[in-house]
Write an enzyme that holds these catalytic residues in place. Structure first.
Site, mmCIF file in Angstrom:
data_model
loop_
_atom_site.group_PDB
_atom_site.id
_atom_site.type_symbol
_atom_site.label_atom_id
_atom_site.label_comp_id
_atom_site.label_asym_id
_atom_site.label_seq_id
_atom_site.Cartn_x
_atom_site.Cartn_y
_atom_site.Cartn_z
ATOM 1 N N GLU A 165 0.807 -1.227 0.000
ATOM 2 C CA GLU A 165 0.000 0.000 0.000
ATOM 3 C C GLU A 165 0.844 1.285 0.000
ATOM 4 O O GLU A 165 0.701 2.127 0.911
ATOM 5 C CB GLU A 165 -0.933 0.016 1.213
ATOM 6 C CG GLU A 165 -1.894 -1.137 1.275
ATOM 7 C CD GLU A 165 -2.996 -0.960 2.332
ATOM 8 O OE1 GLU A 165 -2.900 -0.022 3.146
ATOM 9 O OE2 GLU A 165 -3.941 -1.759 2.334
ATOM 10 N N GLU A 363 -5.320 -8.714 0.993
ATOM 11 C CA GLU A 363 -5.953 -8.339 2.265
ATOM 12 C C GLU A 363 -7.422 -8.087 2.010
ATOM 13 O O GLU A 363 -7.787 -7.417 1.034
ATOM 14 C CB GLU A 363 -5.382 -7.034 2.847
ATOM 15 C CG GLU A 363 -4.081 -7.152 3.549
ATOM 16 C CD GLU A 363 -3.592 -5.826 4.148
ATOM 17 O OE1 GLU A 363 -4.418 -5.008 4.577
ATOM 18 O OE2 GLU A 363 -2.366 -5.632 4.164
HETATM 19 C C1 BGP Z 1 -4.252 -2.063 5.670
HETATM 20 C C2 BGP Z 1 -2.854 -2.348 6.148
HETATM 21 C C3 BGP Z 1 -2.777 -3.336 7.271
HETATM 22 C C4 BGP Z 1 -3.912 -3.280 8.276
HETATM 23 C C5 BGP Z 1 -5.269 -3.075 7.615
HETATM 24 C C6 BGP Z 1 -6.435 -2.811 8.552
HETATM 25 O O1 BGP Z 1 -4.313 -0.794 5.127
HETATM 26 O O2 BGP Z 1 -2.050 -2.845 5.090
HETATM 27 O O3 BGP Z 1 -1.503 -3.208 7.848
HETATM 28 O O4 BGP Z 1 -3.629 -2.499 9.333
HETATM 29 O O5 BGP Z 1 -5.232 -2.034 6.672
HETATM 30 O O6 BGP Z 1 -6.572 -1.445 8.868
HETATM 31 P P1 BGP Z 1 -6.551 -0.902 10.352
HETATM 32 O O7 BGP Z 1 -5.478 -1.639 11.043
HETATM 33 O O8 BGP Z 1 -6.280 0.557 10.251
HETATM 34 O O9 BGP Z 1 -7.916 -1.171 10.895
#
Ligand code: BGP
Length: 458
Positions: A165, A363
């Site tokens: 990302e 993800e």
């Molecule tokens: C994505 C990232 C992850 C993870 C996920 C969930 O953007 O790659 O590392 O954190 O989001 O988001 P959050 O943790 O802010 O709820």
């Protein structure tokens, strides 16, 4: 029944900073997250910092058993640059031993090993000396670090990724003040975006020299932009939102060049980064052969009601407003819109506009606050998570039936992990973590994932 093709892989993703932990004398240097936690005005949820994780560094053997128990055939994590290489450029042998044992054991258990090189976790010594990816010196150091990783762990890894990302590092670090260094500087933001694309291409170049059996790609978060109406202003606003959120990295990394429309906008605002023809050639010649796509929520976009004043720093939102679509389905535990159909649209975009390059969902998942309230008989009954995954898989399956080259699905995440701004507020895992006792408990979705993987569908 929704049945996926043979060989379709089922996995979970995590990152080094969010899962490994820091143990005394393990040789890990500080990262920007340690600095952010200790010095910034930002208040983390429950004041829990990046040192409180599931400590996979120590627990990986038992965790790999849990991966097997929950049906995983693939697993994605990252290497911590700050753990592997110290501020003098020396390799930390304890890190080498750890990653060797961790990746070997995954392999021995028949789990595909997906390794990303950078997940928002710049070593603090690099951030402080070179202002992170603002300077080209960091690009060179990153390429060297990438080469070191390929040489050290090349035989153990099935797929490599250069960044996770990258647009998030750009926006959160240099426009929105959510990540260190908490700056608001459009010129630097554009330079960082360009330098990361260059660094990624240089890593691909190093990778190709070694003739490894594995593949190399990049992980991009795609948030498709949907216009509020078909009127030309809303449609144009959505196009501009896509240029920044999606095309900014997808184009250079897959096609080897930037979208003309994006370059036009940057020129108009006098924001072109400093670049050389030789660098553009490196980007052109070193595109990726595999994509990881993170998808959580779409962007709902309409034409800007009022243009910002002349002194406001340039943001992508200069040209569009985002809005909340009435009647949208939201994850009521997290506030994000749930729109599974976007995954189909993403798949079609890759199929139609990016040469149907091989990709996988890197993800996708549902963060839930206060999840222990759903615990019955010692198990979190997370049917909402199972439904969420199923709905996304239905869309993905449809796209694959229509020819999309998607090879697998990875859930965010395996064990509840520490998160950048929310610490443990929103739980995402198949496995519940009690971070005080370090005990792990499989949730209902973890058992369900095993069935899903065994049946290659549901
Ligand atoms: C994505 C990232 C992850 C993870 C996920 C969930 O953007 O790659 O590392 O954190 O989001 O988001 P959050 O943790 O802010 O709820």
């Amino acid at each position: 029944m929704i049945k996926f093709k043979d060989g379709f892989f089922w996995g979970s993703s995590t990152s080094a900073e969010q899962s490994e932990g820091r143990l005394e004398n393990d040789g890990k240097m500080l990262t920007v997250w340690d600095k952010f936690f200790s010095d910034s005005p930002y208040k983390f949820h429950d004041n829990i910092g990046p040192e409180t994780t599931s400590t996979i560094y120590k627990h990986f053997k038992e965790d790999i058993k849990l991966l097997k128990q929950t049906g995983h055939t693939a697993y994605r994590t990252s290497i911590s640059w700050a753990r592997l290489i110290d501020d003098k450029g020396n390799i930390n042998q304890k890190a080498v031993t750890f990653y060797n044992s961790y990746f070997s054991l995954l392999k021995e258990n028949g789990i595909k090993v997906f390794v990303n090189l950078y997940h928002f976790d710049t070593p603090l010594y690099i951030q402080e000396k070179y202002n992170g990816f603002v300077q080209k010196e960091t690009v060179k150091l990153y390429a060297k670090y990438a080469k070191t990783c390929f040489e050290l762990f090349g035989d153990l890894v099935d797929s490599w990724f250069t960044f996770n990302e990258p647009i998030v590092s750009v926006e959160c670090g240099y426009l929105l003040q959510y990540h260190y260094p908490l700056e608001v500087d459009s010129k630097k933001a554009v330079q960082v975006a360009y330098n990361i694309a260059l660094a990624s291409a240089l890593a691909v170049k190093e990778f190709k020299k070694l003739n490894l059996k594995s593949k190399i790609g990049i992980i991009l978060n795609i948030t498709p932009s949907y216009p509020r109406s078909n009127n030309e202003f809303d449609v144009k606003a959505a196009h501009i939102a896509d240029l920044f959120a999606t095309n900014s990295f997808l184009d250079p990394c897959v096609k080897g060049e930037y979208s003309k429309d994006l370059v036009e906008i940057l020129k108009k605002h006098d924001l072109l980064p400093s670049y050389t023809e030789e660098e553009l050639k490196i980007i052109k010649e070193n595109t990726v052969s595999f994509l990881g796509i993170n998808y959580y929520q779409p962007l709902r976009v309409c034409a800007k009601a009022n243009l910002p004043n002349d002194n406001a720093p340039f943001m992508p939102t200069y040209y569009y407003d985002s809005y909340v679509m009435p009647g949208r389905r939201i994850n009521k535990y997290r506030g994000w819109e749930i729109y599974p159909h976007a995954l189909y649209d993403i798949a079609k975009n890759i199929q139609n506009n990016y040469g149907n390059i091989e990709w996988f969902v890197a993800e996708n998942g549902m963060g839930v606050e206060d999840e222990s309230r759903f615990k019955k008989d010692g198990i979190i009954q997370d049917d909402y998570r199972i439904d969420f995954i199923k709905q996304h898989l239905v869309e993905l399956h449809k796209a694959i039936e229509e020819g999309s080259n998607c090879k697998g699905y990875m859930h965010w995440t395996f064990i509840d992990c520490w998160s950048w701004l929310n610490a443990y507020k929103n739980r995402y895992g198949f496995i519940e973590l009690d971070y005080n006792t370090q005990k792990r408990y499989i949730k209902k979705s973890g058992y369900w994932f095993k069935e899903l993987s065994d049946n290659n569908g549901f």
